[in-house]
Write a protein that holds these residues in place. Structure first.
Motif, mmCIF file in Angstrom:
data_model
loop_
_atom_site.group_PDB
_atom_site.id
_atom_site.type_symbol
_atom_site.label_atom_id
_atom_site.label_comp_id
_atom_site.label_asym_id
_atom_site.label_seq_id
_atom_site.Cartn_x
_atom_site.Cartn_y
_atom_site.Cartn_z
ATOM 1 N N GLN A 70 -8.983 -1.451 26.013
ATOM 2 C CA GLN A 70 -8.018 -1.053 27.043
ATOM 3 C C GLN A 70 -8.680 -0.555 28.324
ATOM 4 O OE1 GLN A 70 -4.502 -1.280 26.531
ATOM 5 N NE2 GLN A 70 -5.341 -2.500 24.842
ATOM 6 N N GLY A 71 -9.908 -0.105 28.222
ATOM 7 C CA GLY A 71 -10.577 0.474 29.377
ATOM 8 C C GLY A 71 -10.646 1.985 29.275
ATOM 9 N N ASN A 72 -11.596 2.563 29.997
ATOM 10 C CA ASN A 72 -11.908 3.986 29.889
ATOM 11 C C ASN A 72 -10.713 4.885 30.183
ATOM 12 O OD1 ASN A 72 -12.873 6.640 31.204
ATOM 13 N ND2 ASN A 72 -14.726 5.934 30.162
ATOM 14 N N HIS A 73 -10.074 4.696 31.326
ATOM 15 C CA HIS A 73 -9.063 5.655 31.751
ATOM 16 C C HIS A 73 -7.715 5.409 31.093
ATOM 17 C CE1 HIS A 73 -12.174 6.045 34.916
ATOM 18 N NE2 HIS A 73 -11.914 7.318 34.690
ATOM 19 N N ILE A 74 -7.422 4.187 30.690
ATOM 20 C CA ILE A 74 -6.219 3.958 29.886
ATOM 21 C C ILE A 74 -6.383 4.633 28.532
ATOM 22 C CG2 ILE A 74 -4.838 2.199 28.711
ATOM 23 C CD1 ILE A 74 -5.330 0.353 31.053
ATOM 24 N N SER A 75 -7.590 4.578 27.995
ATOM 25 C CA SER A 75 -7.857 5.263 26.728
ATOM 26 C C SER A 75 -7.679 6.772 26.876
ATOM 27 C CB SER A 75 -9.274 4.941 26.244
ATOM 28 O OG SER A 75 -9.406 3.561 25.929
ATOM 29 N N ARG A 76 -8.094 7.310 28.001
ATOM 30 C CA ARG A 76 -7.888 8.748 28.230
ATOM 31 C C ARG A 76 -6.394 9.075 28.273
ATOM 32 N NH1 ARG A 76 -12.732 11.228 29.547
ATOM 33 N NH2 ARG A 76 -14.356 9.827 30.370
ATOM 34 N N ASN A 77 -5.596 8.207 28.896
ATOM 35 C CA ASN A 77 -4.151 8.432 28.936
ATOM 36 C C ASN A 77 -3.539 8.370 27.542
ATOM 37 O OD1 ASN A 77 -4.018 8.836 31.703
ATOM 38 N ND2 ASN A 77 -3.533 6.696 32.167
ATOM 39 N N ILE A 78 -4.059 7.492 26.689
ATOM 40 C CA ILE A 78 -3.596 7.425 25.299
ATOM 41 C C ILE A 78 -3.874 8.755 24.600
ATOM 42 C CG2 ILE A 78 -4.033 6.336 23.051
ATOM 43 C CD1 ILE A 78 -4.541 3.710 24.623
ATOM 44 N N LEU A 122 -4.216 11.624 26.139
ATOM 45 C CA LEU A 122 -3.379 12.629 26.794
ATOM 46 C C LEU A 122 -1.995 12.699 26.149
ATOM 47 C CD1 LEU A 122 -2.916 14.656 29.130
ATOM 48 C CD2 LEU A 122 -2.293 12.696 30.570
ATOM 49 N N GLU A 123 -1.446 11.554 25.760
ATOM 50 C CA GLU A 123 -0.126 11.523 25.113
ATOM 51 C C GLU A 123 -0.123 12.285 23.792
ATOM 52 O OE1 GLU A 123 0.904 7.451 24.719
ATOM 53 O OE2 GLU A 123 1.214 7.125 26.872
ATOM 54 N N LYS A 124 -1.278 12.367 23.130
ATOM 55 C CA LYS A 124 -1.378 13.044 21.833
ATOM 56 C C LYS A 124 -1.798 14.506 21.979
ATOM 57 C CE LYS A 124 -0.616 9.155 19.594
ATOM 58 N NZ LYS A 124 0.621 8.952 18.804
ATOM 59 N N ALA A 125 -2.188 14.917 23.194
ATOM 60 C CA ALA A 125 -2.769 16.245 23.389
ATOM 61 C C ALA A 125 -1.730 17.346 23.224
ATOM 62 C CB ALA A 125 -3.410 16.332 24.768
ATOM 63 N N CYS A 126 -2.134 18.414 22.554
ATOM 64 C CA CYS A 126 -1.262 19.566 22.311
ATOM 65 C C CYS A 126 -1.742 20.827 23.018
ATOM 66 C CB CYS A 126 -1.169 19.846 20.804
ATOM 67 S SG CYS A 126 -0.495 18.483 19.833
ATOM 68 N N GLY A 127 -2.927 20.804 23.578
ATOM 69 C CA GLY A 127 -3.518 21.997 24.158
ATOM 70 C C GLY A 127 -2.920 22.392 25.495
ATOM 71 N N LYS A 128 -3.147 23.632 25.889
ATOM 72 C CA LYS A 128 -2.721 24.135 27.198
ATOM 73 C C LYS A 128 -3.576 23.533 28.300
ATOM 74 C CE LYS A 128 -2.129 28.533 29.686
ATOM 75 N NZ LYS A 128 -2.277 30.024 29.598
ATOM 76 N N TYR A 129 -4.818 23.186 27.947
ATOM 77 C CA TYR A 129 -5.764 22.619 28.913
ATOM 78 C C TYR A 129 -6.332 21.315 28.378
ATOM 79 C CZ TYR A 129 -5.726 27.389 30.792
ATOM 80 O OH TYR A 129 -5.346 28.597 31.319
ATOM 81 N N THR A 140 -2.845 21.109 31.315
ATOM 82 C CA THR A 140 -2.163 19.938 30.745
ATOM 83 C C THR A 140 -0.878 19.629 31.500
ATOM 84 O OG1 THR A 140 -3.091 20.410 28.564
ATOM 85 C CG2 THR A 140 -1.181 18.956 28.639
ATOM 86 N N GLU A 141 -0.144 20.665 31.911
ATOM 87 C CA GLU A 141 1.108 20.438 32.637
ATOM 88 C C GLU A 141 0.855 19.727 33.970
ATOM 89 O OE1 GLU A 141 2.790 24.296 33.110
ATOM 90 O OE2 GLU A 141 1.280 24.981 34.568
ATOM 91 N N VAL A 142 -0.318 19.982 34.568
ATOM 92 C CA VAL A 142 -0.674 19.297 35.809
ATOM 93 C C VAL A 142 -0.968 17.824 35.532
ATOM 94 C CG1 VAL A 142 -2.393 19.162 37.661
ATOM 95 C CG2 VAL A 142 -1.524 21.390 36.925
ATOM 96 N N MET A 143 -1.730 17.553 34.479
ATOM 97 C CA MET A 143 -2.034 16.165 34.101
ATOM 98 C C MET A 143 -0.752 15.395 33.807
ATOM 99 S SD MET A 143 -5.232 15.253 34.156
ATOM 100 C CE MET A 143 -5.597 14.035 32.882
ATOM 101 N N GLN A 144 0.172 16.027 33.142
ATOM 102 C CA GLN A 144 1.433 15.356 32.833
ATOM 103 C C GLN A 144 2.261 15.133 34.085
ATOM 104 O OE1 GLN A 144 2.865 18.158 29.914
ATOM 105 N NE2 GLN A 144 1.910 17.069 28.196
ATOM 106 N N ALA A 145 2.234 16.107 35.005
ATOM 107 C CA ALA A 145 3.020 16.002 36.239
ATOM 108 C C ALA A 145 2.560 14.845 37.113
ATOM 109 C CB ALA A 145 2.950 17.318 37.016
ATOM 110 N N ILE A 146 1.249 14.583 37.125
ATOM 111 C CA ILE A 146 0.736 13.504 37.978
ATOM 112 C C ILE A 146 0.608 12.184 37.223
ATOM 113 C CG2 ILE A 146 -0.489 15.122 39.457
ATOM 114 C CD1 ILE A 146 -3.078 14.334 38.129
ATOM 115 N N GLY A 147 0.976 12.192 35.936
ATOM 116 C CA GLY A 147 0.954 10.948 35.164
ATOM 117 C C GLY A 147 -0.411 10.535 34.675
ATOM 118 N N GLY A 148 -1.334 11.480 34.570
ATOM 119 C CA GLY A 148 -2.666 11.149 34.063
ATOM 120 C C GLY A 148 -3.457 10.295 35.036
#
Length: 490
Positions: A73-81, A83-90, A160-168
């Protein structure tokens, strides 16, 4: 050691993997060996064809969450995958070829907890045992981002809320998505680099930045332009004042070029004052240009006097004082405005070096401003220049005397201006980058004793240089000596 185990971890570490068997174990061990233990470690294997999946499965640490992409999928798409599973505050970024030092997560976590207004932070890092410095505070980072990325991507620690707000990560910028990410975060709020050295960065020929240099540059150029355009929309209005005496068609052509160049920045408003025996400058009306003509029979152009008039009449709190022949890249102008907003009384939007353009190059640039190439022209040796263009806090600069009208003609007023602010202990700044000077023939003043003029100006300069802060402050308050001209305007 900080050990806090909860159902919801404080930090989600995201690390994509693609054929990384050479350095993978060292990277994984550096995260699992952190002094801060309340994290989940999300590792996304991007369809590796080497031993990477086997290495990851060899770990039994319950904090590891292993995800496998069915196809590359590529580096940054993998990071977004991840991110969807992340539970942490950061979210803590990590790469497979780097190593996090033991205190990394603890240091960044504590900083972000203590600074709720900061959206993300990076850190300094080692490359081959050498510490790589980066801009630290938010203003310097925003200035640096106008030119290029100033973060080590695997050092990023983001809410994490910032990452989610900007869509990763934006998959459109495949090889420069990290630069795009920090630009978008910076547009939302504060971002910083910690002064702590918390990472070891490894350079090798298999890195994305090494294998895809041309594409990375292409994407970075697009990101840079988008960021600058968005920044310009948010800039406060700035008045640029230019006193005029046009001695030739060449200088008039220079002025038209400079005006056109400045007006590319939508936050710039221009005030022109032409003082001469008769009017020479004519232009098509523009909503961001104000023009005034003053009949003046004097053989020497009284520039400091007219600059003070323009300063007092300027519409905005930040004022740029410009020569009619100089060009400065937009990013440097933006940086200078930020320095003044940050508390500087005066900022030069260049590093002190003039680049003088030959006649042929000046002609080409007058026809097409995009012809201007970074670093072209010849540079005079000597001390850093203190003329050509600068920005001031209008109120504070006028309180410090404004322009010294004791000078007759051009030259020493540039040095006196800086010396006076230094004596008064008022902050002065410079930006990075060069100032470009369009060609024009210099003509001597007619009917003027230039030797007498030079001697007079030298005395005015020395008069300021010999004064203490207390003496200079008193002179300003009483409007005495070289500042007696202030009496006419108070």
């Amino acid at each position: 050691m900080t050990t806090i185990m909860k159902d919801t971890p404080s930090i989600s570490v995201l690390m994509p993997v693609r054929n990384a068997e050479t350095f993978l174990k060292e990277a994984v061990d550096s995260i699992l060996g952190q002094t801060f233990t309340d994290f989940e470690f999300i590792i996304i294997d991007d369809a590796s064809t080497d031993r990477s999946p086997e290495i990851i499965r060899s770990y039994t640490d319950s904090r590891i969450k292993f995800i496998q992409n069915k196809s590359n999928q590529g580096n940054h798409i993998s990071r977004n995958i991840g991110l969807e599973k992340a539970c942490g505050k950061y979210i803590a970024a990590m790469d497979t070829d780097d190593r996090a030092l033991p205190e990394r997560l603890l240091t960044q976590y504590h900083y972000m907890e203590q600074h709720p207004d900061v959206l993300a932070c990076g850190c300094l890092f080692y490359v081959n045992s050498t510490i790589i410095s980066k801009p630290l505070n938010d203003r310097d980072i925003r200035i640096a981002l106008l030119h290029d990325n100033c973060f080590l991507h695997p050092s990023l620690f983001i809410r994490t809320e910032v990452m989610q707000a900007i869509g990763g990560y934006d998959k459109e910028y495949r090889y420069s998505a990290d630069y795009d990410l920090v630009c978008r975060i910076s547009l939302l709020g504060k971002i910083t680099n910690l002064p702590d050295v918390l990472m070891e960065y490894r350079m090798h020929k298999e890195q994305i930045s090494q294998k895809h240099t041309d594409m990375q540059k292409h994407y970075a150029d697009r990101i840079r332009n988008n960021y600058r355009e968005e920044i310009m929309k948010r800039m406060p209005p700035v008045s640029i004042v230019i006193p005029l005496r046009i001695e030739s068609t060449e200088r008039e052509a220079n002025l038209h070029c400079v005006l056109q160049y400045l007006l590319r920045s939508p936050f710039v408003y221009i005030d022109l004052l032409e003082a001469d025996k008769e009017r020479h400058f004519f232009f098509t009306h523009h909503e961001r240009i104000r023009y005034r003509f003053v009949h003046d029979e004097e053989p020497v152009f009284y520039r400091t006097h007219y600059l003070n008039e323009l300063l007092r009449e300027a519409q905005h709190s930040i004022v740029g004082i410009w020569d009619a022949d100089v060009l400065i890249p937009e990013a440097q102008l933006i940086a200078a405005v930020w320095h003044v907003l940050g508390g500087c009384v005066l900022c030069f939007p260049y590093n002190g070096k003039f680049r003088f353009l030959e006649k042929e190059r000046s002609n080409a640039i007058r026809k097409d401003m995009d012809e201007l190439q970074a670093g072209e022209g010849y540079c005079l040796l000597g001390r850093p220049s203190v003329g050509g263009a600068f920005l001031v806090n209008k109120t504070k600069y006028l309180e410090a005397g404004g322009e010294n009208e004791g000078f007759y003609g051009w030259g020493p007023e540039d040095a006196e201006r800086v010396k006076r602010l230094e004596i008064l202990e008022l902050p002065i700044a410079r930006t990075k980058g060069l100032l470009y000077h369009l060609h024009h023939e210099r003509k001597p003043d007619i009917g003027v004793d230039n030797r007498k003029k030079a001697q007079h100006n030298q005395k005015v300069l020395l008069n300021t240089c010999r004064q203490s802060k207390e003496e200079l402050t008193k002179a300003l308050k009483c409007h005495t000596g070289i500042f007696s001209y202030l009496d006419n305007h108070n």
